[in-house]
Design a protein around this motif. Structure first.
Motif, PDB file in Angstrom:
ATOM      1  N   GLN A  99       0.679  -1.259  -0.007  1.00 60.26           N
ATOM      2  CA  GLN A  99      -0.031   0.122  -0.078  1.00 60.26           C
ATOM      3  C   GLN A  99       0.934   1.144   0.031  1.00 60.26           C
ATOM      4  OE1 GLN A  99      -2.845  -0.042   3.228  1.00 60.26           O
ATOM      5  NE2 GLN A  99      -3.488   2.131   2.987  1.00 60.26           N
ATOM      6  N   SER A 100       1.985   1.122   0.789  1.00 58.75           N
ATOM      7  CA  SER A 100       2.811   2.656   0.918  1.00 58.75           C
ATOM      8  C   SER A 100       3.835   2.529  -0.056  1.00 58.75           C
ATOM      9  CB  SER A 100       3.020   2.622   2.560  1.00 58.75           C
ATOM     10  OG  SER A 100       3.636   1.400   2.782  1.00 58.75           O
ATOM     11  N   PHE A 101       4.042   1.620  -1.084  1.00 62.10           N
ATOM     12  CA  PHE A 101       4.876   1.639  -2.048  1.00 62.10           C
ATOM     13  C   PHE A 101       6.252   0.742  -1.662  1.00 62.10           C
ATOM     14  CE2 PHE A 101       3.230   6.146  -2.597  1.00 62.10           C
ATOM     15  CZ  PHE A 101       2.195   5.658  -2.978  1.00 62.10           C
ATOM     16  N   ASN A 102       6.731   1.481  -0.476  1.00 55.24           N
ATOM     17  CA  ASN A 102       7.992   0.856   0.101  1.00 55.24           C
ATOM     18  C   ASN A 102       9.127   0.954  -0.941  1.00 55.24           C
ATOM     19  OD1 ASN A 102       6.770   0.700   2.485  1.00 55.24           O
ATOM     20  ND2 ASN A 102       6.501  -1.180   2.355  1.00 55.24           N
ATOM     21  N   LEU A 103       9.416   1.877  -1.854  1.00 55.30           N
ATOM     22  CA  LEU A 103      10.450   2.022  -2.772  1.00 55.30           C
ATOM     23  C   LEU A 103      11.723   2.189  -1.786  1.00 55.30           C
ATOM     24  CD1 LEU A 103       9.251   3.799  -5.722  1.00 55.30           C
ATOM     25  CD2 LEU A 103       9.612   1.354  -5.651  1.00 55.30           C
ATOM     26  N   PHE A 104      13.100   1.949  -2.386  1.00 50.84           N
ATOM     27  CA  PHE A 104      14.143   2.117  -1.516  1.00 50.84           C
ATOM     28  C   PHE A 104      14.572   3.530  -1.839  1.00 50.84           C
ATOM     29  CE2 PHE A 104      14.722  -2.452  -2.535  1.00 50.84           C
ATOM     30  CZ  PHE A 104      14.093  -2.833  -1.344  1.00 50.84           C
ATOM     31  N   PRO A 105      14.575   4.665  -0.931  1.00 48.40           N
ATOM     32  CA  PRO A 105      14.729   6.080  -1.332  1.00 48.40           C
ATOM     33  C   PRO A 105      16.036   6.300  -1.669  1.00 48.40           C
ATOM     34  CG  PRO A 105      14.431   5.784   0.871  1.00 48.40           C
ATOM     35  CD  PRO A 105      14.145   4.375   0.249  1.00 48.40           C
ATOM     36  N   GLY A 155       1.565   7.731  -7.653  1.00 46.11           N
ATOM     37  CA  GLY A 155       1.153   6.712  -9.089  1.00 46.11           C
ATOM     38  C   GLY A 155       2.277   6.089  -9.687  1.00 46.11           C
ATOM     39  N   GLN A 156       3.285   6.953  -9.956  1.00 44.19           N
ATOM     40  CA  GLN A 156       4.613   6.413 -10.549  1.00 44.19           C
ATOM     41  C   GLN A 156       5.468   5.638  -9.632  1.00 44.19           C
ATOM     42  OE1 GLN A 156       6.157  10.503 -11.374  1.00 44.19           O
ATOM     43  NE2 GLN A 156       5.417  10.377 -13.573  1.00 44.19           N
ATOM     44  N   GLN A 157       5.503   6.041  -8.382  1.00 44.52           N
ATOM     45  CA  GLN A 157       6.164   5.148  -7.254  1.00 44.52           C
ATOM     46  C   GLN A 157       5.393   3.958  -7.309  1.00 44.52           C
ATOM     47  OE1 GLN A 157       7.388   6.681  -3.567  1.00 44.52           O
ATOM     48  NE2 GLN A 157       6.824   8.731  -4.126  1.00 44.52           N
ATOM     49  N   GLN A 158       4.177   3.522  -7.329  1.00 48.88           N
ATOM     50  CA  GLN A 158       3.661   2.263  -7.204  1.00 48.88           C
ATOM     51  C   GLN A 158       3.807   1.445  -8.556  1.00 48.88           C
ATOM     52  OE1 GLN A 158       3.160   0.456  -5.331  1.00 48.88           O
ATOM     53  NE2 GLN A 158       1.108   0.267  -4.286  1.00 48.88           N
ATOM     54  N   ARG A 159       3.951   2.275  -9.617  1.00 49.19           N
ATOM     55  CA  ARG A 159       4.137   1.625 -10.836  1.00 49.19           C
ATOM     56  C   ARG A 159       5.654   0.850 -11.024  1.00 49.19           C
ATOM     57  NH1 ARG A 159       2.894   5.247 -15.519  1.00 49.19           N
ATOM     58  NH2 ARG A 159       2.793   6.998 -14.233  1.00 49.19           N
ATOM     59  N   VAL A 160       6.391   1.717 -10.353  1.00 50.18           N
ATOM     60  CA  VAL A 160       7.921   1.297 -10.061  1.00 50.18           C
ATOM     61  C   VAL A 160       7.968   0.106  -9.228  1.00 50.18           C
ATOM     62  CG1 VAL A 160      10.278   1.970  -9.510  1.00 50.18           C
ATOM     63  CG2 VAL A 160       8.955   3.568 -10.560  1.00 50.18           C
ATOM     64  N   ALA A 161       7.017   0.120  -8.085  1.00 48.85           N
ATOM     65  CA  ALA A 161       7.108  -0.995  -7.180  1.00 48.85           C
ATOM     66  C   ALA A 161       6.798  -2.249  -7.907  1.00 48.85           C
ATOM     67  CB  ALA A 161       6.255  -0.588  -6.065  1.00 48.85           C
ATOM     68  N   ILE A 162       5.598  -1.945  -8.774  1.00 44.48           N
ATOM     69  CA  ILE A 162       5.193  -3.090  -9.578  1.00 44.48           C
ATOM     70  C   ILE A 162       6.552  -3.652 -10.519  1.00 44.48           C
ATOM     71  CG2 ILE A 162       3.586  -4.005 -11.158  1.00 44.48           C
ATOM     72  CD1 ILE A 162       1.564  -2.064 -10.144  1.00 44.48           C
ATOM     73  N   ALA A 163       7.081  -2.917 -11.083  1.00 44.47           N
ATOM     74  CA  ALA A 163       8.150  -3.526 -12.055  1.00 44.47           C
ATOM     75  C   ALA A 163       9.153  -3.920 -11.235  1.00 44.47           C
ATOM     76  CB  ALA A 163       8.748  -1.962 -12.761  1.00 44.47           C
ATOM     77  N   ARG A 164       9.529  -3.362  -9.849  1.00 42.47           N
ATOM     78  CA  ARG A 164      10.488  -3.998  -8.892  1.00 42.47           C
ATOM     79  C   ARG A 164      10.475  -5.521  -8.689  1.00 42.47           C
ATOM     80  NH1 ARG A 164      11.336  -1.232  -3.190  1.00 42.47           N
ATOM     81  NH2 ARG A 164       9.448  -2.153  -3.026  1.00 42.47           N
ATOM     82  N   ALA A 165       8.909  -5.524  -8.393  1.00 41.49           N
ATOM     83  CA  ALA A 165       8.547  -7.026  -7.905  1.00 41.49           C
ATOM     84  C   ALA A 165       8.735  -7.937  -9.407  1.00 41.49           C
ATOM     85  CB  ALA A 165       7.017  -6.801  -7.699  1.00 41.49           C
ATOM     86  N   LEU A 166       8.187  -7.312 -10.541  1.00 41.51           N
ATOM     87  CA  LEU A 166       8.295  -8.139 -11.563  1.00 41.51           C
ATOM     88  C   LEU A 166       9.635  -8.450 -12.212  1.00 41.51           C
ATOM     89  CD1 LEU A 166       5.270  -6.394 -14.031  1.00 41.51           C
ATOM     90  CD2 LEU A 166       5.457  -8.666 -12.642  1.00 41.51           C
TER      91      LEU A 166
ATOM     92  N   GLY B 181       8.672  -0.482   6.629  1.00 44.49           N
ATOM     93  CA  GLY B 181       8.337  -1.210   5.117  1.00 44.49           C
ATOM     94  C   GLY B 181       9.447  -1.251   4.458  1.00 44.49           C
ATOM     95  N   GLN B 182      10.606  -0.747   4.684  1.00 39.85           N
ATOM     96  CA  GLN B 182      11.785  -0.884   3.854  1.00 39.85           C
ATOM     97  C   GLN B 182      12.344  -2.419   4.084  1.00 39.85           C
ATOM     98  OE1 GLN B 182      13.493   1.355   1.919  1.00 39.85           O
ATOM     99  NE2 GLN B 182      11.493   2.058   1.823  1.00 39.85           N
ATOM    100  N   THR B 183      12.416  -2.765   5.166  1.00 39.31           N
ATOM    101  CA  THR B 183      12.672  -4.221   5.522  1.00 39.31           C
ATOM    102  C   THR B 183      11.866  -5.308   4.820  1.00 39.31           C
ATOM    103  OG1 THR B 183      13.577  -3.469   7.829  1.00 39.31           O
ATOM    104  CG2 THR B 183      13.444  -5.583   7.294  1.00 39.31           C
TER     105      THR B 183
END
Lengths: 255, 303
Positions: A99-105, A155-166, B181-183
């Motif tokens: 839900q909160s994207f959790n991209l590595f900042p 929205g862009q962050q969540q799309r990156v998160a999807i790409a990261r998982a894929l 969430g990072q972990t």
């Protein structure tokens, strides 16, 4: 033809301390299915999702992904806890979007997508790089590869998160309310990416409040409340013609 | 631009600025005090500036400066590495492991560093020989403690082990500052705990860890002067040697202070750039470097 289910949950229980969150969940997700889970907050749907990749341990019952028990070996009728590396290896096959994207900042968009394939799977940089760029193109963010997550919209962050998982080439994707943290006008772009992913045949379990998405894209749907599956079936039927009182009450509030 | 506005954009506001008489008074006072201080520095012959200049770059002083820098570097290295290990130990779920780290921090943070230095330097009084062998059994190798721990080793042990206790608390605070969430995201991608720590958590913790570590380094540079009592020949020790010969105590101490000031100034500059590096990704635009700020302010060139 009998196909092996991708996810099998048999009488799954889970408590946090004295609070019982899952009280006997039974369900099956077939390969290439888009499986939606809806229900009020606190119904245990996110917890169940987190059990599937062993972010949470289940207390009782059996949970299998791709025919394998999650987090345990079964030998001679006894369950043996898996080593950390073995659990990690199981998780590689399961992508998760939060839900909160959790991209590595501290990493660029490209760095986020390349991180796990390179450091977990040990793939060569050039191959991963090529795949990452293709994936980012697929989610419509090819021009953002060198940006940092803080420079992107939700929205862009969540799309990156999807790409990261894929990028880990998973057999199963888990979505934990992927659009709940987004501004309304940004929800569509994320759902579009998920819709395309479904069309490409990805097995997806989606915890969501987007009933339209569930109706249009979902192949199966369960309504959870109070830690149990109250009602299940085709999204069209459950959402269009709910049988259970609790389902009716919930849907009347969200639809 | 909106077309229906007839006058277009109104004139920019030109208001009479608020006056600050207090600031002018303060500035005047500071200016007077500064002039007085400079006057005293120049006209008081007891500062012996010529004497200071004569010894400032003396080979023994320079050797002391080198030793001070070397002690600072290696003590911090020991402190940071051991501090990270202790921080990870303290966050362990095994109570024995976290307890051991807690005990270490309790002892080394709870006793004065000068005492620790002296204890290391005179460890021979407690354990005349140190050896390597089977616990309570055969000893393969042993030697006199004073030969094994010369002044340098005592200095590094004293400073480094003490620093580790402080660094571990700094590192622990940094690790705890990183969002859960990072972990989770890293775990879901199949990363192990150690890989997650190394690739995801520690780099983000650095933003919290670096500023206090810079302060610790600057503090360490000054704390090395305690090593003069181990004794080991760092800057203060060398300076003391000179003034016991020449009896110019104050000029030599001022000269030492100027050396310490120069070194800490360099460290502060380094710290600024390191902090800037680790703020990548958390700020939309990096803060300007002092050089960039100077250019925009005085030359009107930006970027």
């Amino acid at each position: 033809m009998m196909t092996k289910p991708m996810v099998q949950a048999q009488n799954v229980y889970k408590s946090f301390g004295r609070l019982e969150v899952l009280k006997g969940i039974d369900l099956e997700v077939a390969p290439q299915q888009v499986f939606c889970i809806v229900g009020p907050s606190g119904s245990g749907k996110s917890t169940f999702l987190r059990c599937i990749n062993h972010l949470e341990k289940i207390d009782a019952g059996r949970l299998l992904v791709d025919g394998e028990l999650v987090g345990y070996h079964e030998r001679g009728g006894l369950l043996h806890e898996m080593r950390e590396r073995e659990v990690a290896a199981q998780r590689r096959k399961i992508g998760m979007v939060f839900q909160s994207f959790n991209l590595f900042p501290h990493m660029t968009v490209l760095g986020n997508v390349m991180e796990a394939p390179m450091n977990v799977k040990g793939e060569t940089k050039s191959i991963v790089n090529e795949r990452a760029i293709k994936l980012l193109e697929r989610v419509g963010l090819k021009d953002k590869i060198n940006n940092y997550p803080s420079q992107l919209s939700g929205g862009q962050q969540q799309r990156v998160a999807i790409a990261r998982a894929l990028a880990m080439e998973p057999a199963l994707m888990l979505f934990d309310e992927p659009t709940s943290a987004l501004d309304p006008e940004l929800v569509g772009e994320v759902l579009d990416v998920m819709r395309k992913l479904a069309e490409d045949g990805m097995t997806m379990i989606v915890v969501t409040h987007e009933m339209n998405f569930a109706r249009e894209v979902g192949d199966a749907l369960v309504f959870m409340d109070g830690g149990v599956v109250v009602e299940s079936g085709h999204p069209r039927d459950v959402l269009g013609n709910p049988q259970h009182e609790r389902t009716k009450a919930f849907l009347s509030k969200v639809l | 631009m909106s077309s229906h506005s007839i006058e277009g954009r109104p004139k920019a506001i030109r208001a009479v600025p608020v006056r600050h008489p207090g600031r002018w008074v303060a500035a005047g006072l500071i200016a007077i005090l500064t002039i007085m201080a400079i006057h005293a520095l120049i006209t008081n012959p007891r500062f012996h500036w010529a004497e200071q200049a004569k010894y400032a770059f003396d080979s023994s002083v320079l050797a002391g400066v080198r030793t001070t820098l070397m002690l600072t570097f290696f003590s911090m290295l020991i402190g940071v590495v051991l501090g990270i290990i202790l921080a990870i130990m303290r966050l362990s779920t095994n109570p024995l492991v976290s307890g051991a780290a807690w005990l270490y921090i309790w002892v080394f943070r709870g006793t004065p560093v000068l005492v620790q230095l002296l204890v290391w330097a005179s460890l021979g009084a407690l354990f005349p020989t140190l050896g390597l062998g089977i616990p309570f059994g055969h000893v393969f190798f042993s030697a006199r403690t004073f030969d094994l721990i010369p002044g340098l080793a005592a200095a590094l042990l004293g400073l480094g082990l003490n620093e580790a206790a402080y660094m571990s608390e700094i590192v622990r605070a940094g690790i705890l500052s990183v969002d859960e969430g990072q972990t989770e995201a890293a775990t879901a991608l199949g990363m192990t705990k150690m890989l997650t720590l190394r690739r995801i958590v520690l780099p983000q913790a650095m933003r919290v860890i670096v500023p206090p570590t810079g302060n610790e380094t600057i503090s360490m540079l000054k704390t090395t002067s305690l090593v003069a009592y181990v004794p080991y020949y760092e800057l203060l020790f060398k300076i003391q040697n000179i003034y016991t010969r020449t009896y110019q105590v104050m000029p030599m101490l001022i000269m030492a202070s100027l050396w310490y000031l120069a070194m800490t100034s360099i460290l502060m500059t380094v710290q600024y750039y390191i902090e800037r590096h680790f703020s990548r990704g958390s700020l939309r635009a990096l803060p300007p470097t002092p050089v960039q700020r100077f250019r925009t302010r005085f030359l009107g060139i930006s970027g």
